[in-house]
Design a protein around this motif. Structure first.
Motif, PDB file in Angstrom:
ATOM      1  N   TYR A  11       0.831  -1.208   0.000  1.00 56.58           N
ATOM      2  CA  TYR A  11       0.000   0.000   0.000  1.00 56.58           C
ATOM      3  C   TYR A  11       0.867   1.260   0.000  1.00 56.58           C
ATOM      4  CZ  TYR A  11      -2.896   3.758   1.863  1.00 56.58           C
ATOM      5  OH  TYR A  11      -3.511   4.972   2.064  1.00 56.58           O
ATOM      6  N   ASN A  12       1.863   1.299   0.880  1.00 53.65           N
ATOM      7  CA  ASN A  12       2.747   2.467   0.962  1.00 53.65           C
ATOM      8  C   ASN A  12       3.474   2.711  -0.363  1.00 53.65           C
ATOM      9  OD1 ASN A  12       1.995   2.643   3.645  1.00 53.65           O
ATOM     10  ND2 ASN A  12       3.902   1.773   4.442  1.00 53.65           N
ATOM     11  N   THR A  13       3.933   1.622  -0.983  1.00 52.86           N
ATOM     12  CA  THR A  13       4.665   1.744  -2.248  1.00 52.86           C
ATOM     13  C   THR A  13       3.746   2.216  -3.362  1.00 52.86           C
ATOM     14  OG1 THR A  13       6.129  -0.058  -1.532  1.00 52.86           O
ATOM     15  CG2 THR A  13       6.192   0.543  -3.866  1.00 52.86           C
ATOM     16  N   CYS A  14       2.514   1.690  -3.404  1.00 50.27           N
ATOM     17  CA  CYS A  14       1.545   2.143  -4.404  1.00 50.27           C
ATOM     18  C   CYS A  14       1.254   3.637  -4.247  1.00 50.27           C
ATOM     19  CB  CYS A  14       0.250   1.353  -4.296  1.00 50.27           C
ATOM     20  SG  CYS A  14       0.336  -0.344  -4.897  1.00 50.27           S
ATOM     21  N   ASN A  15       1.110   4.084  -3.010  1.00 45.97           N
ATOM     22  CA  ASN A  15       0.869   5.509  -2.759  1.00 45.97           C
ATOM     23  C   ASN A  15       1.979   6.354  -3.361  1.00 45.97           C
ATOM     24  OD1 ASN A  15      -1.497   6.345  -1.552  1.00 45.97           O
ATOM     25  ND2 ASN A  15      -0.819   5.908   0.528  1.00 45.97           N
ATOM     26  N   GLU A  16       3.196   5.891  -3.210  1.00 44.76           N
ATOM     27  CA  GLU A  16       4.349   6.626  -3.725  1.00 44.76           C
ATOM     28  C   GLU A  16       4.446   6.535  -5.250  1.00 44.76           C
ATOM     29  OE1 GLU A  16       9.246   6.397  -3.462  1.00 44.76           O
ATOM     30  OE2 GLU A  16       8.010   5.316  -1.994  1.00 44.76           O
ATOM     31  N   VAL A  17       4.281   5.332  -5.773  1.00 43.70           N
ATOM     32  CA  VAL A  17       4.477   5.089  -7.207  1.00 43.70           C
ATOM     33  C   VAL A  17       3.421   5.789  -8.061  1.00 43.70           C
ATOM     34  CG1 VAL A  17       4.366   3.290  -8.987  1.00 43.70           C
ATOM     35  CG2 VAL A  17       5.751   2.935  -6.927  1.00 43.70           C
ATOM     36  N   PRO A  27       4.197   5.088 -14.561  1.00 42.11           N
ATOM     37  CA  PRO A  27       5.215   5.401 -13.550  1.00 42.11           C
ATOM     38  C   PRO A  27       6.623   5.308 -14.144  1.00 42.11           C
ATOM     39  CG  PRO A  27       3.572   3.897 -12.662  1.00 42.11           C
ATOM     40  CD  PRO A  27       3.306   3.991 -14.128  1.00 42.11           C
ATOM     41  N   SER A  28       7.565   5.963 -13.527  1.00 42.02           N
ATOM     42  CA  SER A  28       8.946   5.939 -14.004  1.00 42.02           C
ATOM     43  C   SER A  28       9.500   4.519 -13.938  1.00 42.02           C
ATOM     44  CB  SER A  28       9.816   6.861 -13.153  1.00 42.02           C
ATOM     45  OG  SER A  28       9.970   6.313 -11.842  1.00 42.02           O
ATOM     46  N   PRO A  29      10.533   4.207 -14.734  1.00 40.44           N
ATOM     47  CA  PRO A  29      11.136   2.862 -14.677  1.00 40.44           C
ATOM     48  C   PRO A  29      11.588   2.475 -13.275  1.00 40.44           C
ATOM     49  CG  PRO A  29      11.882   4.008 -16.642  1.00 40.44           C
ATOM     50  CD  PRO A  29      11.110   5.018 -15.834  1.00 40.44           C
ATOM     51  N   ASP A  30      12.145   3.428 -12.526  1.00 43.51           N
ATOM     52  CA  ASP A  30      12.587   3.125 -11.157  1.00 43.51           C
ATOM     53  C   ASP A  30      11.393   2.758 -10.279  1.00 43.51           C
ATOM     54  OD1 ASP A  30      15.228   3.528 -11.791  1.00 43.51           O
ATOM     55  OD2 ASP A  30      15.341   5.541 -10.909  1.00 43.51           O
ATOM     56  N   ASN A  31      10.289   3.480 -10.421  1.00 41.40           N
ATOM     57  CA  ASN A  31       9.104   3.181  -9.618  1.00 41.40           C
ATOM     58  C   ASN A  31       8.456   1.867 -10.039  1.00 41.40           C
ATOM     59  OD1 ASN A  31       9.135   5.300  -7.803  1.00 41.40           O
ATOM     60  ND2 ASN A  31       7.901   6.647  -9.099  1.00 41.40           N
ATOM     61  N   GLN A  33      10.055  -0.752 -11.107  1.00 40.17           N
ATOM     62  CA  GLN A  33      10.868  -1.804 -10.496  1.00 40.17           C
ATOM     63  C   GLN A  33      10.683  -1.864  -8.988  1.00 40.17           C
ATOM     64  OE1 GLN A  33      12.504  -4.229 -12.121  1.00 40.17           O
ATOM     65  NE2 GLN A  33      11.537  -3.262 -13.907  1.00 40.17           N
ATOM     66  N   LYS A  34      10.463  -0.711  -8.358  1.00 34.22           N
ATOM     67  CA  LYS A  34      10.252  -0.678  -6.905  1.00 34.22           C
ATOM     68  C   LYS A  34       8.981  -1.446  -6.526  1.00 34.22           C
ATOM     69  CE  LYS A  34      11.073   3.192  -4.894  1.00 34.22           C
ATOM     70  NZ  LYS A  34      10.981   4.613  -4.439  1.00 34.22           N
ATOM     71  N   LEU A  35       7.901  -1.201  -7.259  1.00 33.49           N
ATOM     72  CA  LEU A  35       6.646  -1.883  -6.963  1.00 33.49           C
ATOM     73  C   LEU A  35       6.726  -3.358  -7.339  1.00 33.49           C
ATOM     74  CD1 LEU A  35       3.777  -1.921  -5.995  1.00 33.49           C
ATOM     75  CD2 LEU A  35       3.052  -0.816  -8.118  1.00 33.49           C
ATOM     76  N   LYS A  36       7.352  -3.664  -8.452  1.00 34.34           N
ATOM     77  CA  LYS A  36       7.514  -5.054  -8.877  1.00 34.34           C
ATOM     78  C   LYS A  36       8.284  -5.849  -7.821  1.00 34.34           C
ATOM     79  CE  LYS A  36       9.388  -7.939 -12.613  1.00 34.34           C
ATOM     80  NZ  LYS A  36      10.233  -8.781 -11.733  1.00 34.34           N
ATOM     81  N   ALA A  37       9.325  -5.259  -7.254  1.00 34.00           N
ATOM     82  CA  ALA A  37      10.142  -5.946  -6.245  1.00 34.00           C
ATOM     83  C   ALA A  37       9.312  -6.284  -5.008  1.00 34.00           C
ATOM     84  CB  ALA A  37      11.347  -5.081  -5.865  1.00 34.00           C
ATOM     85  N   VAL A  38       8.410  -5.369  -4.619  1.00 35.45           N
ATOM     86  CA  VAL A  38       7.543  -5.640  -3.466  1.00 35.45           C
ATOM     87  C   VAL A  38       6.613  -6.808  -3.769  1.00 35.45           C
ATOM     88  CG1 VAL A  38       5.670  -4.707  -2.039  1.00 35.45           C
ATOM     89  CG2 VAL A  38       7.654  -3.284  -2.596  1.00 35.45           C
ATOM     90  N   LEU A  39       6.006  -6.816  -4.953  1.00 34.29           N
ATOM     91  CA  LEU A  39       5.058  -7.870  -5.318  1.00 34.29           C
ATOM     92  C   LEU A  39       5.738  -9.215  -5.543  1.00 34.29           C
ATOM     93  CD1 LEU A  39       2.774  -5.801  -7.692  1.00 34.29           C
ATOM     94  CD2 LEU A  39       1.998  -7.027  -5.651  1.00 34.29           C
ATOM     95  N   ASP A  40       6.949  -9.205  -6.073  1.00 32.38           N
ATOM     96  CA  ASP A  40       7.649 -10.457  -6.365  1.00 32.38           C
ATOM     97  C   ASP A  40       7.821 -11.329  -5.125  1.00 32.38           C
ATOM     98  OD1 ASP A  40       7.925 -10.113  -9.089  1.00 32.38           O
ATOM     99  OD2 ASP A  40       9.966  -9.318  -8.993  1.00 32.38           O
ATOM    100  N   ASP A  41       7.889 -10.708  -3.951  1.00 32.32           N
ATOM    101  CA  ASP A  41       8.126 -11.442  -2.706  1.00 32.32           C
ATOM    102  C   ASP A  41       6.842 -11.907  -2.024  1.00 32.32           C
ATOM    103  OD1 ASP A  41      10.866 -11.231  -2.936  1.00 32.32           O
ATOM    104  OD2 ASP A  41      10.988  -9.376  -1.756  1.00 32.32           O
ATOM    105  N   PHE A  42       5.682 -11.585  -2.602  1.00 29.84           N
ATOM    106  CA  PHE A  42       4.416 -11.882  -1.926  1.00 29.84           C
ATOM    107  C   PHE A  42       4.131 -13.376  -1.879  1.00 29.84           C
ATOM    108  CE2 PHE A  42       2.989  -7.681  -1.169  1.00 29.84           C
ATOM    109  CZ  PHE A  42       1.848  -7.788  -0.389  1.00 29.84           C
ATOM    110  N   LYS A  43       3.578 -13.785  -0.724  1.00 27.63           N
ATOM    111  CA  LYS A  43       3.109 -15.159  -0.509  1.00 27.63           C
ATOM    112  C   LYS A  43       1.609 -15.114  -0.195  1.00 27.63           C
ATOM    113  CE  LYS A  43       7.447 -16.670  -0.421  1.00 27.63           C
ATOM    114  NZ  LYS A  43       8.108 -15.346  -0.553  1.00 27.63           N
ATOM    115  N   PRO A  44       0.879 -16.207  -0.416  1.00 24.48           N
ATOM    116  CA  PRO A  44      -0.552 -16.222  -0.100  1.00 24.48           C
ATOM    117  C   PRO A  44      -0.861 -15.803   1.335  1.00 24.48           C
ATOM    118  CG  PRO A  44       0.026 -18.161  -1.386  1.00 24.48           C
ATOM    119  CD  PRO A  44       1.321 -17.471  -1.046  1.00 24.48           C
TER     120      PRO A  44
END
Length: 246
Positions: A11-17, A27-31, A33-44
């Motif tokens: 949620y915090n990252t989405c607010n920023e991105v 969103p910018s390429p850096d943003n 990748q920032k959001l993608k990195a958060v989602l990549d680690d998600f577990k059920p």
């Protein structure tokens, strides 16, 4: 150090991105990748899900079209966060994401994804030769069709990386088919909004059986359709960690 749950971090990252974004603004390429990195680690478990929940049970005999469950987590004018829960053979038909950047994270299971992007140099047509099967007959004899190219046509099995689509690239129109029971965590920026012209449009696809130009291989004519009558979404309560909005 104060613990921040994965969904709170999302949620915090989405607010920023998405803070300075709007329809059609990526969103910018850096943003990205920032959001993608958060989602990549998600577990059920990060969103209170497990594969043995009733959301993912196969349809009862006699019900040909599985019900799709949707868990709403958050929505504002800038972005939305939610989870689609598909039982085996569940299908979210081909649809678009107008002006949106969309992040999709498969949390568990195996899903087939087929996606398209428009071919910009070919205008819509009402006289194109469309090869159809009886199960895919358009509602009218000669519908307007538009040429699109296949972006993805593959099975994905969790754990896998987050997929991203953009307003004009990355497979903006896609179809999800559950090979096994599966769950997809979706972030849309911005979300659908009828008043703002972001309507979810469904399509029929007619793959090209014979096209003389080699670069057009893997293409299809797409025809707009109404939301399928047998498509049912049922809302489910979010039971994961609480998000503190700011």
């Amino acid at each position: 150090m104060v613990y921040v749950s994965p969904v709170q971090k999302l949620y915090n990252t989405c607010n920023e991105v998405f803070d300075s974004c709007s329809a059609g603004i990526i969103p910018s390429p850096d943003n990205i990748q920032k959001l993608k990195a958060v989602l990549d680690d998600f577990k059920p478990a990060d969103v209170g899900l497990s594969p043995d929940m009733p959301h993912f049970r196969a349809s009862v005999a006699g019900k040909s079209t599985p019900v799709i469950r949707y868990i709403h987590i958050h929505e504002c004018e800038k972005f939305s966060i939610g989870i689609f829960c598909l039982p085996p053979s569940g299908v979210i038909p081909l649809h678009n994401h107008p002006g949106m950047t969309v992040f999709s994270k498969l949390l568990f299971g195996t899903m087939h994804i087929k996606s398209y992007d428009w071919v910009d140099d070919v205008p819509p047509s009402t006289s194109a030769v469309v090869s159809t099967s009886k199960s895919k007959q358009p509602d009218i004899q000669q519908p307007e069709v538009r040429l699109a190219k296949v972006k993805v046509n593959s099975n994905f099995t969790a754990p896998c990386n987050t997929s991203i689509l953009y307003p004009n690239d990355g497979g903006n129109m896609h179809c999800f088919t559950a090979v096994t029971a599966c769950a997809v965590l979706d972030v849309l920026g911005p979300p659908y909004s009828e008043p703002d012209g972001r309507h979810c449009q469904y399509y029929l696809d007619f793959p090209l059986a014979d096209f003389s130009e080699g670069e057009k291989e893997g293409s299809a004519w797409l025809s707009e359709r109404e939301k399928p009558e047998d498509l049912t979404f049922v809302g489910e309560l979010y039971r994961g960690p609480v998000i503190v909005e700011n």
